[in-house]
Structure formats: structure tokens, C-alpha cells
Design an enzyme around this catalytic site. Sequence first.
Site, PDB file in Angstrom:
ATOM      1  N   HIS A  33       0.845  -1.199   0.000  1.00 45.30           N
ATOM      2  CA  HIS A  33       0.000   0.000   0.000  1.00 45.30           C
ATOM      3  C   HIS A  33       0.877   1.245   0.000  1.00 45.30           C
ATOM      4  O   HIS A  33       2.027   1.194   0.409  1.00 45.30           O
ATOM      5  CB  HIS A  33      -0.815   0.096   1.301  1.00 45.30           C
ATOM      6  CG  HIS A  33      -1.665  -1.075   1.613  1.00 45.30           C
ATOM      7  ND1 HIS A  33      -3.027  -1.063   1.432  1.00 45.30           N
ATOM      8  CD2 HIS A  33      -1.367  -2.291   2.138  1.00 45.30           C
ATOM      9  CE1 HIS A  33      -3.539  -2.223   1.826  1.00 45.30           C
ATOM     10  NE2 HIS A  33      -2.546  -2.987   2.251  1.00 45.30           N
ATOM     11  N   TYR A  34       0.299   2.396  -0.375  1.00 45.44           N
ATOM     12  CA  TYR A  34       0.878   3.659   0.089  1.00 45.44           C
ATOM     13  C   TYR A  34      -0.048   4.221   1.146  1.00 45.44           C
ATOM     14  O   TYR A  34      -1.243   3.904   1.202  1.00 45.44           O
ATOM     15  CB  TYR A  34       1.173   4.636  -1.034  1.00 45.44           C
ATOM     16  CG  TYR A  34       0.038   5.266  -1.810  1.00 45.44           C
ATOM     17  CD1 TYR A  34      -1.102   5.776  -1.187  1.00 45.44           C
ATOM     18  CD2 TYR A  34       0.132   5.417  -3.189  1.00 45.44           C
ATOM     19  CE1 TYR A  34      -2.112   6.385  -1.915  1.00 45.44           C
ATOM     20  CE2 TYR A  34      -0.884   6.018  -3.931  1.00 45.44           C
ATOM     21  CZ  TYR A  34      -1.996   6.503  -3.283  1.00 45.44           C
ATOM     22  OH  TYR A  34      -2.997   7.098  -3.990  1.00 45.44           O
ATOM     23  N   THR A  35       0.526   5.077   2.017  1.00 45.47           N
ATOM     24  CA  THR A  35      -0.262   5.562   3.149  1.00 45.47           C
ATOM     25  C   THR A  35      -1.286   6.612   2.717  1.00 45.47           C
ATOM     26  O   THR A  35      -2.361   6.712   3.305  1.00 45.47           O
ATOM     27  CB  THR A  35       0.654   6.185   4.221  1.00 45.47           C
ATOM     28  OG1 THR A  35       1.531   7.123   3.577  1.00 45.47           O
ATOM     29  CG2 THR A  35       1.475   5.117   4.925  1.00 45.47           C
ATOM     30  N   GLU A  98       2.459  -0.925   4.602  1.00 46.09           N
ATOM     31  CA  GLU A  98       2.162   0.458   4.208  1.00 46.09           C
ATOM     32  C   GLU A  98       3.470   1.169   3.897  1.00 46.09           C
ATOM     33  O   GLU A  98       4.428   1.096   4.668  1.00 46.09           O
ATOM     34  CB  GLU A  98       1.444   1.199   5.347  1.00 46.09           C
ATOM     35  CG  GLU A  98      -0.017   0.813   5.539  1.00 46.09           C
ATOM     36  CD  GLU A  98      -0.960   1.472   4.514  1.00 46.09           C
ATOM     37  OE1 GLU A  98      -0.488   2.269   3.662  1.00 46.09           O
ATOM     38  OE2 GLU A  98      -2.168   1.174   4.568  1.00 46.09           O
ATOM     39  N   HIS A 140      -2.565  -2.899  -3.404  1.00 45.91           N
ATOM     40  CA  HIS A 140      -3.936  -2.747  -2.925  1.00 45.91           C
ATOM     41  C   HIS A 140      -4.907  -2.552  -4.089  1.00 45.91           C
ATOM     42  O   HIS A 140      -6.013  -3.073  -4.090  1.00 45.91           O
ATOM     43  CB  HIS A 140      -4.010  -1.559  -1.948  1.00 45.91           C
ATOM     44  CG  HIS A 140      -5.206  -1.584  -1.046  1.00 45.91           C
ATOM     45  ND1 HIS A 140      -5.491  -0.562  -0.177  1.00 45.91           N
ATOM     46  CD2 HIS A 140      -6.192  -2.493  -0.884  1.00 45.91           C
ATOM     47  CE1 HIS A 140      -6.607  -0.860   0.482  1.00 45.91           C
ATOM     48  NE2 HIS A 140      -7.045  -2.025   0.067  1.00 45.91           N
ATOM     49  N   ASP A 150      -3.560   2.539  -4.849  1.00 47.82           N
ATOM     50  CA  ASP A 150      -2.214   2.413  -4.275  1.00 47.82           C
ATOM     51  C   ASP A 150      -1.630   1.009  -4.478  1.00 47.82           C
ATOM     52  O   ASP A 150      -2.389   0.050  -4.602  1.00 47.82           O
ATOM     53  CB  ASP A 150      -2.230   2.762  -2.761  1.00 47.82           C
ATOM     54  CG  ASP A 150      -3.156   1.875  -1.936  1.00 47.82           C
ATOM     55  OD1 ASP A 150      -4.282   1.606  -2.358  1.00 47.82           O
ATOM     56  OD2 ASP A 150      -2.720   1.427  -0.862  1.00 47.82           O
TER      57      ASP A 150
END
Length: 264
Positions: A33-35, A98, A140, A150
Site C-alpha cells: 500500500h501507500y499511506t 504500508e 492494494h 495504491d
Amino acid sequence: MSGLKISERPSPNHDSRGDVIAGTPRIDMLVLHYTGMQSGTAALDRLCDAEARVSSHYLVEEDGAVWRLVSEERRAWHAGVSYWMGETTLNTLSIGIEIVNPGHEWGYRAFPEAQMQGVEALCRDVITRRRIPAHRIVGHSDIAPTRKSDPGELFDWPRLARAGIGLWPQPGAELQQRRGRGVGVVERACALADLARIGYCVDAGTEAASLAAFQRRYRPERWDGKLDSETAGRLAEIRQAVEAVQAVEELAKRDRFKSYRRVN
Ligand SMILES: [Zn+2]
């Protein structure tokens, strides 16, 4: 743990993976994921806030520092409503990482080298210990394409693949010339079958979003969700790569079975 330094920042947001067979829950997916928040600190605070009810197992800062939020034995809450290869309870069988980045909402930018080194070291450690196969390392957006984008088109999947993490075969030389060119009925049917075979959810409501997610990851120059001839060719390449991994797995399983039969 192979020189990998991990700091602890426990999140209360987790529960049991359930269905534990002989003490070993099945964990065979890795979700990146990215945050999507303005800073790493804000993301850590949110992922550790009981009211937010979200979390991940790990977080990697832009400088490459790695935090553990949830023990791998527990189920972290990162995937949400999701689908991959016919399964939907993906938090139960995955590890979630993340990666700090403001995301498309706050100024999406390239992932720094130090951060990618941290991601690479952490992923290698997880997939080696858990024996997570290459085709089950996903973003994700791959598993929730209608809701999520993401880690996005700037994420360096090719670099991870060169390090043995996930699938990203080099595109065939002729593929680029097919960009934007239309596809016929048969080519379209084959391409959508490939998309589903790779793992994506393909139905009337998700087809375009799943195509866009596939493009973000495997043809990041254009992710419009339109099935052109280049995307169709790329789909065939990735489907073949997935099948190759599965064939090797199948063979290994058979060999294990044979040696089991010899012993017993
Ligand atoms: Zn996410």
C-alpha cells in the site's frame, strides 16, 4: 533477521486470523500500500488509533525506516473489501505493508531510493519466511480496483521483480507499437480471461477498473482502463508468467508428495 532493523509501534487494530490448522495459519499473500497521508507521522498515528480501525503489519518510512505495528500472527486490517483469485477474506491470509507516500490526494511522488531499499529488504524477509509465491504479491489496487489506486503507477515493481520479489517480466519488443490499437472480439475475450486468470475481479462492474489496475502495475505509461492491443499482449505475458510459477509450485508439491510416499 538478515540485518533488517525493525522498530516497534504496536497498533491495537488487529484480531485473530481464525481457522488455525495445527498452529499454522495459511499466510500466502503480500499486499503493498501507500499511506496516502501528508506525513509518515500522521499515517503512523492513524494506523495506531483504535477509533480508525485500520492497520498494517509494517510501515516503511521515506528514509527506509521500518516499523512493526501488528504481529504477523495476527490479522491486520488493511485490505478491506477485496478479491484475488476467487478469494475475498484477504486480510486473513495476507501480510500488509504500508509505504509512506502522500498518494494521489496529497501530491503523489516517486518513492525514494532509501525507502525502496527498506521495502525490498522487508519484502524479501517476509516472502522467504512465509514462502509467498510471486503471483501472490499484489498492490492494494490489484485487489480493490474500484476503490483504491495504491501503491500507484510510480511504484517500482520492476525493481522489486529484479530482486526476486513479485512478477514483472520485460515487455516483448513489439508490444509498444500496439499501444492504442483496438482489439477484435476474440482478442478481447482472451484478454479478459487472462485478466481473471491472473487474479483480478472481472465482472460488468469491475472490468474497466481491473484493467486500469493491471495497467498501473504492468504498463504504467497509460492506465486508462481501455483494452488496447498492447494491454492485451501484456496480459498474455503476465498470465504466462503466473502459469509458469504455478507449474513450478505444482511440481515441487508432487516431489514433496513422492518423498512422503517413500518415507511412509
Ligand atoms: Zn491501501
